[in-house]
Design an enzyme around this catalytic site. Structure first.
Site, PDB file in Angstrom:
ATOM      1  N   PRO A   1       1.308   1.735   1.700  1.00  0.00           N
ATOM      2  CA  PRO A   1       2.640   1.192   1.381  1.00  0.00           C
ATOM      3  C   PRO A   1       2.567   0.104   0.319  1.00  0.00           C
ATOM      4  CG  PRO A   1       1.861   0.413   3.527  1.00  0.00           C
ATOM      5  CD  PRO A   1       0.905   1.460   3.083  1.00  0.00           C
TER       6      PRO A   1
ATOM      7  N   CYS B   1       5.248  -2.485  -1.832  1.00  0.00           N
ATOM      8  CA  CYS B   1       6.571  -3.030  -2.179  1.00  0.00           C
ATOM      9  C   CYS B   1       6.819  -2.888  -3.677  1.00  0.00           C
ATOM     10  CB  CYS B   1       6.618  -4.522  -1.865  1.00  0.00           C
ATOM     11  SG  CYS B   1       6.783  -4.873  -0.136  1.00  0.00           S
TER      12      CYS B   1
ATOM     13  N   GLN C   1       7.419   2.272   6.500  1.00  0.00           N
ATOM     14  CA  GLN C   1       6.815   1.102   7.151  1.00  0.00           C
ATOM     15  C   GLN C   1       7.937   0.134   7.512  1.00  0.00           C
ATOM     16  OE1 GLN C   1       4.570  -1.871   4.901  1.00  0.00           O
ATOM     17  NE2 GLN C   1       2.886  -1.659   6.357  1.00  0.00           N
TER      18      GLN C   1
ATOM     19  N   TYR D   1       3.092 -11.163   8.256  1.00  0.00           N
ATOM     20  CA  TYR D   1       4.534 -11.029   8.454  1.00  0.00           C
ATOM     21  C   TYR D   1       4.844 -11.235   9.948  1.00  0.00           C
ATOM     22  CZ  TYR D   1       4.308  -9.881   3.609  1.00  0.00           C
ATOM     23  OH  TYR D   1       4.065  -9.971   2.262  1.00  0.00           O
TER      24      TYR D   1
ATOM     25  N   LEU E   1      -9.812  -1.828  -1.868  1.00  0.00           N
ATOM     26  CA  LEU E   1     -10.824  -1.655  -2.920  1.00  0.00           C
ATOM     27  C   LEU E   1     -11.651  -0.380  -2.770  1.00  0.00           C
ATOM     28  CD1 LEU E   1     -12.015  -5.294  -3.665  1.00  0.00           C
ATOM     29  CD2 LEU E   1     -10.814  -3.732  -5.183  1.00  0.00           C
TER      30      LEU E   1
HETATM   31  C1  FMN Z   1       2.201  -3.870  -5.445  1.00  0.00           C
HETATM   32  C2  FMN Z   1       1.706  -3.902  -4.023  1.00  0.00           C
HETATM   33  C3  FMN Z   1       2.614  -3.933  -2.993  1.00  0.00           C
HETATM   34  C4  FMN Z   1       2.175  -3.918  -1.647  1.00  0.00           C
HETATM   35  N1  FMN Z   1       3.093  -3.837  -0.638  1.00  0.00           N
HETATM   36  C5  FMN Z   1       2.679  -3.628   0.639  1.00  0.00           C
HETATM   37  C6  FMN Z   1       3.590  -3.297   1.664  1.00  0.00           C
HETATM   38  O1  FMN Z   1       4.791  -3.119   1.440  1.00  0.00           O
HETATM   39  N2  FMN Z   1       3.088  -3.152   2.916  1.00  0.00           N
HETATM   40  C7  FMN Z   1       1.755  -3.269   3.202  1.00  0.00           C
HETATM   41  O2  FMN Z   1       1.358  -3.135   4.354  1.00  0.00           O
HETATM   42  N3  FMN Z   1       0.863  -3.523   2.232  1.00  0.00           N
HETATM   43  C8  FMN Z   1       1.290  -3.683   0.958  1.00  0.00           C
HETATM   44  N4  FMN Z   1       0.371  -3.852  -0.043  1.00  0.00           N
HETATM   45  C9  FMN Z   1      -1.062  -3.746   0.282  1.00  0.00           C
HETATM   46  C10 FMN Z   1      -1.575  -2.316   0.048  1.00  0.00           C
HETATM   47  O3  FMN Z   1      -0.939  -1.382   0.899  1.00  0.00           O
HETATM   48  C11 FMN Z   1      -3.098  -2.223   0.239  1.00  0.00           C
HETATM   49  O4  FMN Z   1      -3.383  -2.537   1.591  1.00  0.00           O
HETATM   50  C12 FMN Z   1      -3.856  -3.210  -0.665  1.00  0.00           C
HETATM   51  O5  FMN Z   1      -3.374  -3.115  -1.996  1.00  0.00           O
HETATM   52  C13 FMN Z   1      -5.357  -2.944  -0.663  1.00  0.00           C
HETATM   53  O6  FMN Z   1      -5.635  -1.622  -1.042  1.00  0.00           O
HETATM   54  P1  FMN Z   1      -6.105  -1.224  -2.551  1.00  0.00           P
HETATM   55  O7  FMN Z   1      -7.341  -2.033  -2.847  1.00  0.00           O
HETATM   56  O8  FMN Z   1      -6.365   0.254  -2.493  1.00  0.00           O
HETATM   57  O9  FMN Z   1      -4.966  -1.583  -3.479  1.00  0.00           O
HETATM   58  C14 FMN Z   1       0.793  -3.919  -1.367  1.00  0.00           C
HETATM   59  C15 FMN Z   1      -0.122  -3.925  -2.433  1.00  0.00           C
HETATM   60  C16 FMN Z   1       0.316  -3.894  -3.748  1.00  0.00           C
HETATM   61  C17 FMN Z   1      -0.701  -3.852  -4.854  1.00  0.00           C
END
Ligand code: FMN
Length: 356
Positions: A23, A25, A99, A182, A300
């Site tokens: 997810p 935002c 979510q 949250y 990551l």
């Molecule tokens: C732009 C953006 C918005 C995010 N919004 C949410 C969200 O709405 N809910 C959530 O649980 N995590 C949110 N995250 C966290 C991501 O779901 C993810 O857990 C985090 O980026 C780490 O994974 P990655 O390294 O693959 O990016 C957000 C991350 C980014 C980059």
């Protein structure tokens, strides 16, 4: 034989691959309503053959939005625009989850590309936040109001109402957002929950809000699978930690949560995280080993072999990916190619498989 591209049957659905779009935002909603941005943003992952997509944190109450640009599902009027997205994703053969979230004391922020700060209740786009205790996230923030014991039922009811609407929209998965500092996480953690009523103190009391939300949401589900995202640790002394997270995982498993999506942090400003590749994998590994939950890891994970290895070593069942999907919305087809797996593309894009 790739595990990443193998199916994972749940009770009522079959995930076609082990990859999940995490997810994210988008701060692009208007009064909680989805816009064309969300249709294209989520739709592009389905076009790119993502099998399971989780929509961004969607607020169950207006004051539960992180920012005024967050999606919401606190009234029926939000349903039609979300239905367009869900229908489109389904037409491409993918599953989509929502979510459900309440930001608690971390609500009322500006859109992050404008500023990272919180907006005061007097600001035209801000509002008074609420939380388990009247402690702000950052010393510069306006303190939240501690939710009165008798008002907690309204929060639980809001999660149930939103879940009911989500069912009518047609989502396949309902994920409860219990992570990243949250509201639910604020209640879980002894650092942010200083309550002396039935919702504070012991592990049982700090978990009570989440338990009540799960109970309430479960009663309105039809074919949907119930997922929970948690932070496995606060990364801060005296805070929520992996031991309590394992205890919680066992508890929610007994309540019918099917998938646990294990992230970490976000609850306190003084957290001390050393972010590196796979840094959250050990938390998922521990929960997977100690429960029968389908366990997801995130953070990551950037390439196909890395994801495949995590699954092969049985450290997780699902790989959630965020930013790499923003870099390449067709990451699923890229990962398949990287692992030498031939997956079917959508007919409109089939010729894109040809080597130029
Ligand atoms: C732009 C953006 C918005 C995010 N919004 C949410 C969200 O709405 N809910 C959530 O649980 N995590 C949110 N995250 C966290 C991501 O779901 C993810 O857990 C985090 O980026 C780490 O994974 P990655 O390294 O693959 O990016 C957000 C991350 C980014 C980059």
């Amino acid at each position: 034989m790739s595990i990443l591209f193998s199916k994972l049957p749940l009770k009522k659905q079959v995930l076609q691959t082990r990859l999940v779009v995490s997810p994210m935002c988008q701060y692009s909603a208007v009064e909680g309503h989805a816009t064309n941005w969300h249709l294209v943003h989520l739709g592009q992952f389905a076009i790119g053959k993502a099998s399971t997509i989780i929509q961004e944190a969607t607020a169950v109450l207006p004051e539960g939005r992180i920012s005024y640009g967050d999606l919401g599902l606190w009234k029926d009027e939000h349903i039609p625009a979300l239905k367009e997205i869900v229908d489109f994703v389904h037409e491409q053969g993918a599953l989509i989850g929502i979510q459900l979230a309440h930001a608690g004391r971390k609500a009322s922020t500006e859109k992050p590309w404008i500023s990272r700060s919180q907006l005061a209740p007097t600001h035209e786009n801000g509002w008074q936040t609420v939380g388990p205790s009247a402690m702000p996230f950052h010393e510069k923030d306006h303190p939240p109001i501690a939710i009165a014991t008798e008002d907690i039922k309204n929060i639980v009811q809001a999660f149930q109402n939103a879940a009911k609407r989500a069912v009518s929209v047609g989502y396949d998965i309902i994920e409860i957002h219990g992570a990243h500092g949250y509201l639910i996480h604020q209640f879980l953690s002894p650092l942010t929950n200083l309550r002396t009523d039935a919702y504070g103190g012991s592990f049982e009391n700090r978990s009570r809000l989440l338990v009540e939300i799960i109970e309430a949401v479960k009663t309105v589900l039809e074919e949907q699978s119930l997922w929970l995202r948690i932070s496995a640790t606060d990364w801060a002394e005296g805070g929520w930690d992996i031991e309590e997270a394992v205890k919680l995982a066992k508890l929610v498993e007994s309540m019918g949560v099917e998938v646990i999506d294990v992230s970490s942090g976000g609850n306190v400003h003084h957290q001390n995280i050393h972010v590196k590749e796979n840094y959250q994998v050990p938390f998922a590994e521990r929960i997977k080993a100690e429960t029968n939950l389908v366990t997801g890891t995130v953070g990551l994970i950037k390439n196909a072999q890395q994801a495949e290895t995590i699954l092969k070593e049985q450290k997780a069942d699902l790989i959630f990916i965020g930013r790499a999907y923003l870099q390449n919305p067709h990451l699923t087809t890229q990962f398949a190619r990287d692992l030498g797996v031939d997956i079917e593309w959508l007919p409109q894009y089939e010729r894109g498989k040809e080597t130029l």
